[in-house]
Design an enzyme around this catalytic site. Structure first.
Site, short mmCIF file in Angstrom:
data_model
loop_
_atom_site.label_atom_id
_atom_site.label_comp_id
_atom_site.label_asym_id
_atom_site.label_seq_id
_atom_site.Cartn_x
_atom_site.Cartn_y
_atom_site.Cartn_z
CG ASP A 109 -4.70 -14.35 -16.20
OD1 ASP A 109 -3.55 -13.89 -16.82
OD2 ASP A 109 -4.86 -14.01 -15.05
CD GLU A 131 -1.95 -20.16 -14.73
OE1 GLU A 131 -1.25 -20.28 -13.96
OE2 GLU A 131 -2.74 -18.94 -15.17
CD GLU A 145 -4.87 -9.16 -15.42
OE1 GLU A 145 -5.96 -8.72 -14.89
OE2 GLU A 145 -3.69 -8.77 -15.62
CG HIS A 223 2.15 -7.00 -12.52
ND1 HIS A 223 2.61 -7.90 -11.71
CD2 HIS A 223 1.36 -7.48 -13.38
CE1 HIS A 223 2.03 -9.08 -12.02
NE2 HIS A 223 1.09 -8.71 -13.22
NE ARG A 225 -3.78 -2.77 -17.77
CZ ARG A 225 -2.63 -3.30 -18.17
NH1 ARG A 225 -1.97 -4.31 -17.74
NH2 ARG A 225 -1.78 -2.79 -19.59
CG HIS A 256 5.65 -5.12 -14.11
ND1 HIS A 256 5.42 -4.48 -15.23
CD2 HIS A 256 5.20 -6.43 -14.29
CE1 HIS A 256 4.80 -5.38 -16.09
NE2 HIS A 256 4.80 -6.40 -15.71
C1 UD1 Z 1 0.61 -7.84 -18.49
C2 UD1 Z 1 -0.79 -8.75 -18.33
C3 UD1 Z 1 -1.09 -9.26 -17.07
C4 UD1 Z 1 0.37 -10.04 -16.62
C5 UD1 Z 1 1.53 -9.47 -16.64
C6 UD1 Z 1 2.67 -10.01 -16.19
C7 UD1 Z 1 -2.78 -8.09 -19.89
C8 UD1 Z 1 -3.85 -7.13 -20.10
N1 UD1 Z 1 -1.93 -7.97 -18.68
O1 UD1 Z 1 0.56 -6.95 -17.74
O2 UD1 Z 1 -1.98 -10.09 -16.95
O3 UD1 Z 1 0.18 -10.10 -15.11
O4 UD1 Z 1 1.82 -8.65 -18.05
O5 UD1 Z 1 3.94 -9.22 -16.07
O6 UD1 Z 1 -2.37 -9.06 -20.57
N2 UD1 Z 1 6.71 -2.90 -20.72
C9 UD1 Z 1 7.98 -2.63 -21.07
N3 UD1 Z 1 8.57 -3.88 -21.39
C10 UD1 Z 1 8.44 -5.09 -20.97
C11 UD1 Z 1 7.13 -5.41 -20.59
C12 UD1 Z 1 6.32 -4.14 -20.31
O7 UD1 Z 1 8.41 -1.69 -21.35
O8 UD1 Z 1 9.06 -6.08 -21.24
C13 UD1 Z 1 6.07 -1.80 -20.38
C14 UD1 Z 1 5.50 -1.21 -21.99
O9 UD1 Z 1 5.23 0.10 -21.66
C15 UD1 Z 1 4.00 -1.76 -21.91
C16 UD1 Z 1 3.64 -1.86 -20.35
O10 UD1 Z 1 4.83 -2.03 -19.67
O11 UD1 Z 1 3.19 -1.13 -22.94
C17 UD1 Z 1 2.43 -2.58 -20.08
O12 UD1 Z 1 2.64 -3.94 -20.64
P1 UD1 Z 1 1.26 -4.90 -20.85
O13 UD1 Z 1 1.72 -6.27 -21.21
O14 UD1 Z 1 0.24 -4.23 -21.52
O15 UD1 Z 1 0.52 -4.88 -19.37
P2 UD1 Z 1 1.30 -5.47 -18.11
O16 UD1 Z 1 1.11 -4.54 -16.89
O17 UD1 Z 1 2.90 -5.91 -18.35
N1 UDP Z 2 9.49 -13.12 -12.01
C1 UDP Z 2 10.65 -12.81 -12.57
N2 UDP Z 2 11.51 -11.79 -12.23
C2 UDP Z 2 10.98 -10.74 -11.48
C3 UDP Z 2 9.50 -10.89 -10.92
C4 UDP Z 2 8.76 -11.94 -11.11
O1 UDP Z 2 11.24 -13.61 -13.12
O2 UDP Z 2 11.53 -9.80 -11.31
C5 UDP Z 2 8.70 -14.28 -12.19
C6 UDP Z 2 8.13 -15.21 -11.35
O3 UDP Z 2 9.13 -16.05 -10.59
C7 UDP Z 2 6.88 -15.73 -11.66
C8 UDP Z 2 6.54 -14.82 -12.75
O4 UDP Z 2 7.49 -13.98 -13.10
O5 UDP Z 2 7.09 -17.05 -12.09
C9 UDP Z 2 5.23 -13.85 -12.42
O6 UDP Z 2 5.02 -12.93 -13.27
P1 UDP Z 2 4.12 -11.67 -13.15
O7 UDP Z 2 4.32 -11.20 -11.77
O8 UDP Z 2 5.04 -10.42 -13.99
O9 UDP Z 2 2.66 -12.02 -13.89
P2 UDP Z 2 1.33 -12.68 -13.15
O10 UDP Z 2 2.00 -14.07 -12.57
O11 UDP Z 2 0.81 -11.81 -12.24
O12 UDP Z 2 0.68 -12.64 -14.39
#
Ligand code: UD1
Ligand code: UDP
Length: 391
Positions: A109, A131, A145, A223, A225, A256
């Site tokens: 999502d 999924e 999402e 994490h 939003r 995160h």
């Molecule tokens: C995203 C997804 C969310 C998912 C989550 C899993 C969207 C809108 N959101 O949220 O559905 O649950 O990932 O974790 O698709 N960043 C880093 N390094 C990384 C990852 C993220 O620095 O490896 C930082 C960056 O500043 C980036 C910010 O996190 O711009 C936000 O990342 P983004 O993928 O937009 O949103 P998430 O909150 O990670």
């Molecule tokens: N996870 C991980 N390291 C962490 C926290 C979570 O590998 O420090 C894994 C966890 O086992 C799960 C997945 O990340 O499989 C969940 O991802 P996240 O919570 O980022 O996203 P969501 O599932 O809410 O979209």
């Protein structure tokens, strides 16, 4: 709507474009790619990372040994939803033009999923949605999402629903039965693959996370939003209070990398002796941490699916969940982000678990039967694709 694959008279292996961009998508897609590797004459995926995540994605791919054929490298620090959506749509569109895949496979999502599904639709290429069918019915929770998953669903040809309940949601939306299959969730395939390995030799992990060897461990992630601002701040305040009143309990919080999470969490929880703010854990490390924890406090989708299998009390910091199966089975509880409620429910769970200490349970090694899957989802998904588009 039923789209035909771009190359219906195929004599070569099926060529799906498999797209992912974030940590959870990769965790749930890697088992499918590993399943494809077992059948090279039948299916030859083109693996595309949008790079919506950078470090957190690399952690997963390294563990599963998956190397993308195409890395779009889209992540920008502090990226916006609109900016990322536009970049992703444009970049995946180009990949589809260049690669001419038979279908596009997306998981979950995220923005990557929504934009990739849209790009496939514009090329009239069928989408396989892994999924599919999870719904809260509220576009604002989880945000964005719920919207992303619904948009992907509109253009999907094969809906791989993890549970009967998600399949029912699709039926109610008018998706024909022939386009729905209950496959289970590939997150359980990944979990089963990983847990045995991590348990067999955990000396290095015990050294890296000494707090996780305590009798009472609370593992935390957050994490969403919709929790930014008040919800996250209140959750942190609750954790601070809990840490003070439960000095013998160790609170481990892999934070995160989203700056909207990093800032408030470090500001509020930094410096407490029994609160351990650590970097996002590598996936197998996180599985091990869940295995050690007696209580998990999380707003994560994936963690809600995994932690019930590992004997954890799972408390979900959300008002609504698109994964109600564990709640209905008594394996998880929605606690929202009200400070007093979190304090009360986590305290209760810690006390319950110390009466019935997880680590002294005779059956601790047993994986709890989980409503989300049985470890064979990837096989069912690949089987279905090959059945739908035979050579
Ligand atoms: C995203 C997804 C969310 C998912 C989550 C899993 C969207 C809108 N959101 O949220 O559905 O649950 O990932 O974790 O698709 N960043 C880093 N390094 C990384 C990852 C993220 O620095 O490896 C930082 C960056 O500043 C980036 C910010 O996190 O711009 C936000 O990342 P983004 O993928 O937009 O949103 P998430 O909150 O990670
Ligand atoms: N996870 C991980 N390291 C962490 C926290 C979570 O590998 O420090 C894994 C966890 O086992 C799960 C997945 O990340 O499989 C969940 O991802 P996240 O919570 O980022 O996203 P969501 O599932 O809410 O979209």
């Amino acid at each position: 709507m039923t789209l035909k694959p771009s190359n219906p008279a195929r004599s070569a292996p099926l060529r799906p474009l498999v797209v992912f961009g974030t940590r959870p998508e990769a965790i749930k897609m890697c088992p499918i790619l590993i399943e494809c590797q077992k059948r090279p004459t039948e299916i030859a995926p083109i693996i595309c990372s949008t790079g919506q995540h950078r470090e957190m994605l690399a952690q997963v791919l390294g563990y599963f040994g998956i190397q993308p054929d195409i890395d779009l490298g889209l992540m920008k620090p502090g990226q916006t939803l609109t900016g990322l959506t536009a970049a992703c749509l444009t970049a995946v569109d180009q990949v589809i033009q260049d690669q001419k895949p038979d279908c596009v496979v997306v998981q979950g999502d995220t923005t990557t999923v929504m934009a990739s599904a849209m790009a496939a639709f514009y090329h009239q290429i069928p989408v396989v949605h892994v999924e599919a069918g999870l719904r809260t019915g509220d576009l604002m929770a989880p945000w964005p999402e719920e919207f992303n998953r619904r948009v992907a669903g509109i253009v999907t040809e094969l809906h791989c629903a993890p549970t009967e309940r998600s399949a029912d949601a699709l039926r109610r939306e008018g998706v024909p039965e022939s386009q729905i299959r209950v496959t289970g969730n590939t997150v359980i395939d990944a979990l089963l693959h990983t847990v045995a390995k991590e348990r067999s030799d955990d000396a290095a992990l015990r050294e890296k996370y000494p707090a996780a060897t305590a009798d009472s461990v609370v593992l935390i992630t957050g994490h969403r939003r919709e929790n930014f601002g008040g919800g996250l701040a209140d959750t942190c305040d609750a954790i601070m209070e809990l840490a003070k009143t439960h000095a013998e309990t160790q609170f481990i919080y892999p934070v995160h990398l989203n700056p909207n999470v990093q800032g408030p969490v470090h500001e509020r929880l930094g410096g407490l002796p029994n609160v351990h703010l650590v970097k996002p854990a590598d996936y197998p490390e996180f599985v091990w941490l869940m295995d050690r924890a007696s209580v998990v406090l999380t707003d994560s989708g994936g963690v809600q699916e995994e932690a019930p299998s590992l004997h954890c009390a799972v408390l979900v910091t959300r008002e609504k969940t698109e994964r109600p199966e564990a709640v209905d089975a008594g394996l998880a509880e929605l606690v929202g982000t009200d400070k007093q409620k979190i304090i009360s429910r986590v305290s209760h769970a810690i006390a319950e678990r110390s009466k019935n200490a997880k680590n002294s349970q005779g059956n601790r090694d047993e994986i709890v039967l989980n409503p989300y899957g049985d470890g064979k989802a990837s096989q069912r998904i690949v089987d279905w694709m090959l059945e739908r588009w035979p050579s």
